[in-house]
Design an enzyme around this catalytic site. Structure first.
Site, PDB file in Angstrom:
ATOM      1  N   CYS A  41      -3.214 -52.028  21.380  1.00  0.00           N
ATOM      2  CA  CYS A  41      -1.870 -51.577  21.776  1.00  0.00           C
ATOM      3  C   CYS A  41      -1.548 -51.837  23.243  1.00  0.00           C
ATOM      4  O   CYS A  41      -0.397 -51.894  23.622  1.00  0.00           O
ATOM      5  CB  CYS A  41      -1.721 -50.082  21.471  1.00  0.00           C
ATOM      6  N   CYS A  49      -9.966 -50.001  23.244  1.00  0.00           N
ATOM      7  CA  CYS A  49     -10.454 -50.603  24.488  1.00  0.00           C
ATOM      8  C   CYS A  49     -11.315 -49.657  25.320  1.00  0.00           C
ATOM      9  O   CYS A  49     -11.581 -49.945  26.485  1.00  0.00           O
ATOM     10  CB  CYS A  49      -9.250 -51.013  25.321  1.00  0.00           C
ATOM     11  N   CYS A 111     -13.418 -52.319   8.818  1.00  0.00           N
ATOM     12  CA  CYS A 111     -13.159 -53.657   9.371  1.00  0.00           C
ATOM     13  C   CYS A 111     -13.881 -53.843  10.701  1.00  0.00           C
ATOM     14  O   CYS A 111     -14.143 -54.950  11.128  1.00  0.00           O
ATOM     15  CB  CYS A 111     -11.661 -53.896   9.544  1.00  0.00           C
ATOM     16  N   TRP A 321      -2.186 -35.307  37.252  1.00  0.00           N
ATOM     17  CA  TRP A 321      -1.013 -34.458  37.046  1.00  0.00           C
ATOM     18  C   TRP A 321       0.124 -34.947  37.934  1.00  0.00           C
ATOM     19  O   TRP A 321       1.291 -34.900  37.534  1.00  0.00           O
ATOM     20  CB  TRP A 321      -1.348 -32.985  37.302  1.00  0.00           C
ATOM     21  N   GLY A 323       0.684 -38.034  38.962  1.00  0.00           N
ATOM     22  CA  GLY A 323       1.256 -39.246  38.371  1.00  0.00           C
ATOM     23  C   GLY A 323       2.216 -38.890  37.255  1.00  0.00           C
ATOM     24  O   GLY A 323       3.280 -39.496  37.093  1.00  0.00           O
ATOM     25  N   ASN A 324       1.853 -37.868  36.490  1.00  0.00           N
ATOM     26  CA  ASN A 324       2.725 -37.407  35.411  1.00  0.00           C
ATOM     27  C   ASN A 324       4.030 -36.853  35.992  1.00  0.00           C
ATOM     28  O   ASN A 324       5.132 -37.213  35.559  1.00  0.00           O
ATOM     29  CB  ASN A 324       1.975 -36.327  34.606  1.00  0.00           C
ATOM     30  N   ASP A 333      14.197 -38.607  31.787  1.00  0.00           N
ATOM     31  CA  ASP A 333      14.139 -38.493  30.319  1.00  0.00           C
ATOM     32  C   ASP A 333      12.715 -38.301  29.806  1.00  0.00           C
ATOM     33  O   ASP A 333      12.517 -38.035  28.618  1.00  0.00           O
ATOM     34  CB  ASP A 333      14.743 -39.743  29.664  1.00  0.00           C
ATOM     35  N   GLU A1243      -7.031 -49.688  -3.755  1.00  0.00           N
ATOM     36  CA  GLU A1243      -5.631 -49.287  -3.695  1.00  0.00           C
ATOM     37  C   GLU A1243      -5.294 -47.968  -4.395  1.00  0.00           C
ATOM     38  O   GLU A1243      -4.504 -47.188  -3.869  1.00  0.00           O
ATOM     39  CB  GLU A1243      -4.767 -50.406  -4.273  1.00  0.00           C
TER      40      GLU A1243
HETATM   41  C1  LIG Z   1      -1.045 -42.926  25.515  1.00  0.00           C
HETATM   42  C2  LIG Z   1      -0.406 -41.961  26.463  1.00  0.00           C
HETATM   43  C3  LIG Z   1       0.003 -40.736  25.984  1.00  0.00           C
HETATM   44  C4  LIG Z   1       0.642 -39.836  26.824  1.00  0.00           C
HETATM   45  N1  LIG Z   1       1.035 -38.647  26.320  1.00  0.00           N
HETATM   46  C5  LIG Z   1       1.634 -37.759  27.129  1.00  0.00           C
HETATM   47  C6  LIG Z   1       2.049 -36.505  26.631  1.00  0.00           C
HETATM   48  O1  LIG Z   1       1.857 -36.187  25.461  1.00  0.00           O
HETATM   49  N2  LIG Z   1       2.663 -35.654  27.487  1.00  0.00           N
HETATM   50  C7  LIG Z   1       2.871 -35.967  28.796  1.00  0.00           C
HETATM   51  O2  LIG Z   1       3.389 -35.148  29.535  1.00  0.00           O
HETATM   52  N3  LIG Z   1       2.473 -37.134  29.293  1.00  0.00           N
HETATM   53  C8  LIG Z   1       1.879 -38.036  28.499  1.00  0.00           C
HETATM   54  N4  LIG Z   1       1.480 -39.241  29.002  1.00  0.00           N
HETATM   55  C9  LIG Z   1       1.745 -39.541  30.414  1.00  0.00           C
HETATM   56  C10 LIG Z   1       0.498 -39.329  31.265  1.00  0.00           C
HETATM   57  O3  LIG Z   1       0.245 -37.981  31.422  1.00  0.00           O
HETATM   58  C11 LIG Z   1       0.775 -39.989  32.600  1.00  0.00           C
HETATM   59  O4  LIG Z   1       0.826 -41.381  32.345  1.00  0.00           O
HETATM   60  C12 LIG Z   1      -0.293 -39.749  33.621  1.00  0.00           C
HETATM   61  O5  LIG Z   1      -0.452 -38.384  33.871  1.00  0.00           O
HETATM   62  C13 LIG Z   1       0.111 -40.450  34.902  1.00  0.00           C
HETATM   63  O6  LIG Z   1      -0.921 -40.289  35.862  1.00  0.00           O
HETATM   64  P1  LIG Z   1      -1.533 -41.537  36.593  1.00  0.00           P
HETATM   65  O7  LIG Z   1      -2.489 -41.000  37.554  1.00  0.00           O
HETATM   66  O8  LIG Z   1      -2.055 -42.512  35.628  1.00  0.00           O
HETATM   67  O9  LIG Z   1      -0.270 -42.106  37.303  1.00  0.00           O
HETATM   68  P2  LIG Z   1       0.031 -43.599  37.653  1.00  0.00           P
HETATM   69  O10 LIG Z   1       0.368 -44.331  36.430  1.00  0.00           O
HETATM   70  O11 LIG Z   1      -1.027 -44.134  38.502  1.00  0.00           O
HETATM   71  O12 LIG Z   1       1.352 -43.406  38.487  1.00  0.00           O
HETATM   72  C14 LIG Z   1       2.538 -43.018  37.862  1.00  0.00           C
HETATM   73  C15 LIG Z   1       3.645 -42.879  38.886  1.00  0.00           C
HETATM   74  O13 LIG Z   1       3.324 -41.792  39.717  1.00  0.00           O
HETATM   75  C16 LIG Z   1       3.361 -42.192  41.080  1.00  0.00           C
HETATM   76  N5  LIG Z   1       2.322 -41.413  41.754  1.00  0.00           N
HETATM   77  C17 LIG Z   1       1.033 -41.333  41.407  1.00  0.00           C
HETATM   78  N6  LIG Z   1       0.406 -40.468  42.233  1.00  0.00           N
HETATM   79  C18 LIG Z   1       1.334 -40.023  43.100  1.00  0.00           C
HETATM   80  C19 LIG Z   1       1.291 -39.109  44.174  1.00  0.00           C
HETATM   81  N7  LIG Z   1       0.185 -38.476  44.534  1.00  0.00           N
HETATM   82  N8  LIG Z   1       2.433 -38.897  44.847  1.00  0.00           N
HETATM   83  C20 LIG Z   1       3.591 -39.517  44.509  1.00  0.00           C
HETATM   84  N9  LIG Z   1       3.669 -40.375  43.487  1.00  0.00           N
HETATM   85  C21 LIG Z   1       2.557 -40.621  42.791  1.00  0.00           C
HETATM   86  C22 LIG Z   1       3.112 -43.676  41.050  1.00  0.00           C
HETATM   87  O14 LIG Z   1       3.670 -44.295  42.172  1.00  0.00           O
HETATM   88  C23 LIG Z   1       3.809 -44.072  39.770  1.00  0.00           C
HETATM   89  O15 LIG Z   1       5.176 -44.249  40.003  1.00  0.00           O
HETATM   90  C24 LIG Z   1       0.848 -40.156  28.182  1.00  0.00           C
HETATM   91  C25 LIG Z   1       0.430 -41.404  28.662  1.00  0.00           C
HETATM   92  C26 LIG Z   1      -0.180 -42.296  27.826  1.00  0.00           C
HETATM   93  C27 LIG Z   1      -0.627 -43.617  28.352  1.00  0.00           C
HETATM   94  S1  FES Z   2      -9.646 -49.822  12.066  1.00  0.00           S
HETATM   95 FE1  FES Z   2     -11.398 -48.562  11.975  1.00  0.00          FE
HETATM   96  S2  FES Z   2     -12.749 -49.651  10.726  1.00  0.00           S
HETATM   97 FE2  FES Z   2     -10.908 -50.827  10.642  1.00  0.00          FE
HETATM   98  S1  FES Z   3      -5.673 -51.223  23.689  1.00  0.00           S
HETATM   99 FE1  FES Z   3      -4.965 -49.441  22.716  1.00  0.00          FE
HETATM  100  S2  FES Z   3      -5.697 -47.912  24.051  1.00  0.00           S
HETATM  101 FE2  FES Z   3      -6.177 -49.707  25.090  1.00  0.00          FE
END
Ligand SMILES: Cc1cc2nc3c(=O)[nH]c(=O)nc-3n(C[C@H](O)[C@H](O)[C@H](O)COP(=O)(O)OP(=O)(O)OC[C@H]3O[C@@H](n4cnc5c(N)ncnc54)[C@H](O)[C@@H]3O)c2cc1C
Ligand code: FES
Ligand code: FES
Length: 1298
Positions: A41, A49, A111, A321, A323-324, A333, A1243
């Site tokens: 993905c 991965c 698989c 947190w 980054g979130n 949004d 199936e």
């Molecule tokens: C598969 C997946 C599922 C997810 N599910 C959820 C979910 O269910 N609920 C939810 O709330 N979130 C969800 N997320 C979001 C996830 O929580 C955030 O992607 C993650 O917390 C971001 O943190 P990071 O350190 O990776 O930030 P980064 O990706 O490194 O940075 C994100 C942004 O934050 C900025 N930033 C980072 N650190 C700072 C800082 N200290 N000060 C100012 N700006 C900063 C960066 O410049 C960038 O713009 C999901 C993400 C993924 C990939």
């Molecule tokens: S996706 Fe898990 S064994 Fe095929």
């Molecule tokens: S390729 Fe799906 S989680 Fe990384």
């Protein structure tokens, strides 16, 4: 002299070298031939991965070990980290790691595409904790997707592992290199131990951007302060957020993970403080600790409970947190669970500017900031203590248990005086996520509750009505509807009130306050011990399992090394769904460095039709490789751009300009198509008796309908083909379930003879029907590009392209009229059904004839009239998907039986039992299905009988068995009582029988080759089937070993290819394993017979296999054999199954848990019980997804598939499966018509997942009864949380306190 930036992988130092800031770790691994780490993905949402990283914490030097998604983290962030990839564990040379062995033993790999990620997830858990519970294991797998197994065997394998097992593995194998060692390695990767600090290169000027790696806050601020005003920069911690909003182009990247001030944690009674780079996992761990040990913070456990469902473990491990929160600031949004939790907790956020000045904000104040423009860094977060009388609750309503964003999340903080009728003291905090970008706080509602008693119904109703007026949800594409989300805000507020009131609320409603509690999952599997023909019937694990579980040894097409000059291709696709194609301007694209060519319909030397015999199923329909005049759906390939690397191909594609005219509104649904004067295609109906007479003889006649949406296959290996031009044609490696079709399609498109197209496939990372003929979308286009450029070309669709370009299972509409007998007992007199399938834009893969064939299931009725028909829409060509047509037939009939029972007000099982087909009963044969399958095999159908005899309907016995083994009567009574006692938590328990017609056309050849090697007696087998996880090789090896009389380990497989196995049929319809086992058995019998004759002639007494073989060979006996089945050698028959499923539904949210499923499957005398159980479990869970969480939706204006990403499309994950899954294979049921007395299993079990729908119907029926509505109601699938909640007729006026 500065040290070049480097990281450690499996104990070996790797210099980062020439990369860009956006190069992900996964790409780096692949570039360095570490190919065991798979990718699907690229969004952190599938876990394929996953690798394990030991990452130093700059605040204290502690190295923490955790799982991370290598598809997200930039390799430059990993400098100084110690990584373990799947190659670092076991392998066939040095021995396997205990995790790999355990997964193999538990049949946890089908698989094998997800398997390395699964193994590394468990390895990460074992390296990050000294002890773990079964629950920890389940949550560790909250982000690893498996489409094949149904997860149960993986969970059980990992739960069986103890710390001692891992420790013992460590004694024989180095934890980091995976090689044999003396056990003297230090445990440096374990949490809590320190390593010497590593000097980091602070700033790197790369080709296209600079990467900064500050090691103090001051350095970070100085770097920010030094940027010119217009600089496009970004901070990076985990880099996980780009999975949500994509990557912008930056010139400066600042990695914050090595800044000590941002990683600091301070816990005290005054406040809990967390630096901005603290990961969500660490935040949760520390909050849990504080909740238990520091006064004033017990509320923190609430936040942790909800955040357990934020993304998944690997995302939380690296994602911070801050980054979130910054993502929420940048994208209002975003439904951030962190934001909602922080608002509810009244947390304070400190930011710091480049000049070092700090400011403190509430989370909402922070939203008003432009962090990037002001160059502010989120420094830290502070949680205040709250008194015991403060109630804090957060809730997340989501479409699937894990790895998805909330439909709506809520946070509530209230100070309540329980002694004063639960009066709300002070203004409460009420916050919602997922409403619209500008709405967060329900301030008017909070005001309405201030100073009021929560025990007062009028207060509650007033608050609900104020809430309805202040909440105005938007309509996010592909997301839950505004109506549902608005209703959720009310029900969540109500939940909060019920929880606060506890026993002060009425006993029937009080349980509505809590969330559903999923038990830790468990499973049982039983199967008969049929030892008489071992190894046939022996419970062996899949023969490829060890290499699939280990260091990436199993070869997939994605791992074939690139040949010199290889090009990478990306499709150029339509952004209109019903328009005329005017022009394709490739000038700008061809100017992108690295772009070599764009191929379009004009470059096709032969026919612009990607279907060969597949296209003869319904004559007259074609499917172009590239659109040339009109585009018929959004995402239709218009051309293929090839470039020297992926990045250039991506950039080039974006530069192609396509113009359209005559844009017409798209037709997207069956109802829209039926309402238009478009052609609808009908097959001859199945007619038995006279339905008019049946209706006349009926005392009840019911009418109704059921819709069921489509399904994306979600094979973890996306569509992929590599084509190499050679001196005698083209070598093609294609993930195809039907090599001869792919061969002919390419020949037809290139206008060359078939013998110049050499197609082979060793294994597929899942298929499920998606690679039967629609794989030719990729294989033919790749071949055209290789033909034009004379260079090797590789195309692997990324997941989003796969979901947009390639169609899935057909959506269906079933409308019916059924007559019920005079005696009011529910005996069917007439069944008249119209089954309409949506075939997408070309009717090439239509399953409706199979659907009418399957519809009678295990029931008899004197009069049937079953009409199969299909319509066309402006959507991708829909195609075969596990149990195509049959799942529709079987499940729509069950829906009718439910309706009959509801009409009569009787037990649905009793109605079913009254209508069972008697032993020796006749079933109409749908010649249409056999005709289609014959055409697929290149034959026109000869004469066939009209009916098939079902000598024994096993269902009656099977129902009796499951009634006892699943304790059905007692549990039914418990469910009824529970439903009486609880207004908002409802249960349902169903029993579903099934007869699944296994339909083999008279001619359906597979070609096999069995070669015995004269010198050592080892055996090589090549067959025309596709090994895609279903265990075809294992079954074939069991049959071959039995017929030759040798151990299985003497047998190995040569990849299927069109020359050793020419003209083989499609591996689909459950036919592949069955027919190939038969053919190999026949070939082996012939070899054995010649060997036996030779033994007698040569007078050999009790020779070893090896001696016998060599002796025969020396005497000129042919010890190899080719076999292809002729007409009527493999027979059709009926497969039986029964399932009993119990569910619990949270009426207020629509979320539910499958508490238990018991499945009794008729596998005849199973060829391979563990393989068959795997098929049953995997099929059932895939069916559960089809019928519940996997919604497919299109934009009504553009025709774009809205559910085309991991954020909008939700197959089941490990925490969605039945919490208690018990599978049995039927005892004493040899099948006289089957191969080695067996029956097929790939199936049929998928259909039994309809038992989940039936159980949910009972739960919903009870909720509707409580709402004052009785009687039948239409229940379309998939039953998403939204649909379920709405069917339960939840309305504000019904949210009462008693
Ligand atoms: C598969 C997946 C599922 C997810 N599910 C959820 C979910 O269910 N609920 C939810 O709330 N979130 C969800 N997320 C979001 C996830 O929580 C955030 O992607 C993650 O917390 C971001 O943190 P990071 O350190 O990776 O930030 P980064 O990706 O490194 O940075 C994100 C942004 O934050 C900025 N930033 C980072 N650190 C700072 C800082 N200290 N000060 C100012 N700006 C900063 C960066 O410049 C960038 O713009 C999901 C993400 C993924 C990939
Ligand atoms: S996706 Fe898990 S064994 Fe095929
Ligand atoms: S390729 Fe799906 S989680 Fe990384």
């Amino acid at each position: 002299m500065s040290v070049p930036p480097a990281l450690t992988i499996n104990g070996q130092r790797y210099e980062v070298g020439d990369v860009s800031p956006t190069t992900r770790l996964a790409s780096f691994l692949h570039d360095h031939q570490l190919l065991g780490t798979h990718t699907t993905c690229y969004k952190g949402a599938c876990g394929a991965c996953i690798v394990v990283a030991a990452i130093p914490d700059p605040s204290n030097g502690v190295r923490r070990t955790m799982t991370i998604n290598s598809c997200l983290v930039p390799v430059l962030a990993c400098v100084g980290w110690e990584l373990t990839t799947i190659e670092g564990l076991g392998n066939k040379y040095d021995g396997y790691h205990v995790i790999e062995e355990r997964l193999t033993q538990h049949a946890g790999s089908q698989c094998g595409y997800c398997t390395p990620g699964m193994v590394m997830s468990m390895y990460g858990l074992s390296q990050s904790k000294d002890e773990w519970s079964a629950e920890d294991v389940e949550h560790q797998l909250d982000g690893t997707m498996c489409r094949c197994t149904g997860y149960r065997p993986i969970l059980e394998a990992f739960k069986s592992l103890t710390p001692e097992d891992i420790e013992d593995a460590h004694k024989t194998r180095c934890l980091t290199t995976g090689k044999a060692c003396s056990g003297c390695c230090s445990e440096k990767t374990k949490q809590g131990q320190t390593v010497a600090g590593q000097s980091l290169v602070r700033s790197l000027q790369l080709k296209d951007a600079a990467w900064h790696h500050p090691t103090s806050l001051q350095e970070l601020l100085d770097t920010l302060a030094g940027f010119p005003e217009e600089t496009k920069y970004t901070l990076i911690r985990g880099n996980t957020a780009q999975a949500l909003y994509g990557c912008e182009t930056y010139t400066e990247f600042i990695y914050t993970g090595d800044v000590p001030e941002l990683s600091a944690v301070r816990l005290s009674t005054e406040e809990l403080v967390f630096g901005g780079s603290v990961s969500i996992t660490r935040l949760m761990d520390q909050l849990s600790f504080a909740a238990q040990t520091i006064e004033g913070y017990s509320y923190a456990s609430q936040l942790v409970e909800t955040w357990k469902y934020l993304g998944n473990t690997a995302v939380r491990n690296l994602g911070s947190w801050a980054g979130n929160l910054a993502t929420k600031v940048n994208h209002h949004d975003f439904t951030s669970d962190i934001f909602v939790g922080l608002v509810a907790a009244s947390a304070a956020i400190t930011t710091v500017g480049p000049d070092g000045s700090t400011s403190i904000h509430t989370p909402e104040e922070l939203l008003e900031k432009d962090l990037v423009a002001e160059r502010r860094v989120i420094l830290q977060l502070s949680f205040p203590p709250h008194g015991d009388n403060v109630f804090v609750r957060t809730i997340k309503v989501r479409p699937r248990t894990t790895t998805c964003l909330a439909d709506v999340s809520a946070g509530f903080t209230l100070r309540v005086d329980a002694a004063a009728a639960h009066t709300v003291v002070d203004t409460p905090v009420i916050v919602f996520g997922g409403i619209n970008p500008s709405f967060n706080r329900a301030t008017a509602t909070a005001k309405a509750l201030t100073g009021k008693s929560l025990e007062d119904e009028t207060v509650l109703q007033e608050a609900l009505s104020v809430l309805a007026s202040e909440v105005d949800p938007d309509s996010p594409p592909g997301g839950a509807s505004p109506e549902y989300r608005q209703a959720l805000t009310q029900t969540l507020l109500y939940k909060m009130v019920l929880e606060i009131l506890g026993d002060s609320a009425g006993s029937a409603v009080v349980s509505g306050g809590s969330d559903l509690k999923r038990p830790v999952s468990s499973g049982q599997q039983t199967f008969p011990e049929n030892t008489e023909a071992w190894p046939i019937g022996k419970p062996v694990t899949k023969i490829e399992a060890p290499i699939q579980c280990s260091g990436g040894e199993a070869e997939f097409i994605t791992k074939i090394p690139a040949r010199p000059g290889e090009l990478f291709g990306f499709f150029i696709t339509s952004t209109e769904s019903n328009a005329r194609l005017v022009s394709i301007d490739t000038t700008a694209a061809l100017a992108v460095p690295g772009v070599v060519a764009v191929v379009t319909a004009e470059d096709i030397p032969g026919q612009n039709n990607l279907l060969a015999f597949a296209g003869e199923v319904v004559p007259g329909f074609k499917q172009p490789v590239f659109a040339s005049e009109r585009v018929e759906y959004y995402g239709q390939p218009i051309g293929l751009l090839v470039a020297t690397n992926r990045g250039a191909a991506y950039a080039g594609r974006a530069a192609v300009k396509v113009t359209y005219e005559d844009q017409q509104p798209p037709v997207l649904t069956i109802e829209e198509a039926l309402a238009k004067p478009l052609p609808m295609s009908q097959f001859p109906p199945v007619v038995v008796g006279d339905v008019s007479a049946g209706f006349a003889a009926s005392s009840h006649i019911i009418e109704g309908a059921m819709r069921r949406g489509g399904q994306f296959h979600y094979h973890m290996e996306t569509q992929v083909t590599v084509v190499n031009p050679t001196d005698n044609g083209f070598d093609v490696h294609s993930a195809s379930q039907w090599l001869s079709e792919t061969q002919r399609a390419i020949s037809q498109v290139l206008d060359i003879p078939d013998n110049q197209v050499h197609v082979s496939a060793k294994r597929l990372g899942g298929g499920f029907g998606g690679k039967i003929d629609q794989c030719n979308i990729v294989s033919t286009a790749t071949a055209v590009a290789a033909y034009k450029t004379r260079r090797p070309v590789r195309v692997q669709l990324d997941l989003a392209d796969n979901m947009t370009i390639v169609g899935g299972r057909e959506p269906y509409l079933c409308t019916y009229k059924a007559g019920v007998g005079f005696d009011d007992a529910g005996v069917l007199q007439a069944v008249q059904v119209f089954l309409t399938a949506d075939s997408g834009y070309s009717g090439v893969d239509v399953s409706c004839p199979s659907a009418v064939d399957a519809l009678p299931s295990c029931y008899s009725c004197p009069n049937w009239e079953l009409h199969p028909q299909f319509i066309l829409t402006n959507t991708p060509v829909t195609t075969w998907c596990r149990s195509p047509g049959t799942v529709e037939g079987v499940t729509f009939m069950e829906n009718i039986m439910e309706h009959v029972a509801a009409e009569l007000g009787v037990d649905p099982l009793a109605v079913r039992q009254k209508n069972l087909l008697p032993d020796g009963g006749m079933r109409r044969i749908s010649k249409q299905v056999l005709k289609i399958r014959s055409r697929m095999a290149g034959q026109d159908l000869l004469d066939l009988p009209d009916e098939m005899k079902v000598p024994r309907n096993l269902i009656s016995d099977m129902i009796s068995q499951i009634m006892t083994s699943a304790d059905v009567e007692q549990r039914k009574a418990d469910v009824a009582q529970s439903n009486l006692d609880n207004r908002w938590k409802k249960r349902g328990l169903s029993v579903m029988p099934m007869l699944w017609p296994y339909s083999v056309p008279p001619v359906y050849p597979f070609s096999v080759m069995v070669a015995v090697n004269a010198r050592d007696g080892s055996v090589s087998i090549s067959h025309g089937g596709a090994e895609m996880g279903q265990g075809i090789n294992t079954k074939v090896a069991q049959v071959a070993a039995y017929e030759l009389g040798i151990p299985m380990d003497l047998i190995s497989f040569v990849p299927s290819n069109v020359h050793s196995n020419p003209n083989s049929s499609v591996t689909g319809g459950s036919l592949g394993s069955d027919v190939c086992s038969y053919c190999v058995g026949e070939a082996c019998k012939r070899i054995r017979s010649r060997l036996d004759t030779h033994q007698g002639q040569a007078g050999l007494v009790d020779p070893s296999w090896r001696d016998l073989v060599y002796s025969a060979f020396s005497a000129g006996v042919d010890i190899s054999e080719r076999y292809a089945n002729g007409a009527d050698e493999v027979k059709s028959y009926a497969v039986f199954g029964v399932a009993c499923t119990e569910v619990e539904l949270d009426v207020l949210t629509g979320q539910f848990i499958v508490l238990r499923s018991d499945i009794l499957e008729d596998a005849g005398r199973s060829l391979s019980p563990l393989v068959d159980i795997g098929q049953v479990e995997g099929g059932f869970v895939m069916g559960q997804g089809l019928l519940t969480t996997e919604k497919v939706a299109f934009d009504s204006t553009t025709g774009k598939r809205l559910t085309d990403s991991v954020w909008t499309y939700h197959p089941p994950m490990a925490l969605d499966i039945p919490a208690d899954l018990r599978v049995s294979l039927l005892q004493d049921a040899p099948n006289p018509l089957g191969v080695q007395s067996s029956k097929v299993t790939s199936e049929p079990p998928l259909c039994l997942s309809f038992s989940v729908v039936m159980a949910l119907r009972q739960a919903v029926t009870s909720a509707r009864q409580d709402a004052g509505t009785t009687g039948w109601f239409q229940m379309d699938a998939p039953l998403t949380t939204e649909r379920l909640q709405q069917l339960c007729l939840v309305a504000a006026g019904r949210l009462t306190l008693s």
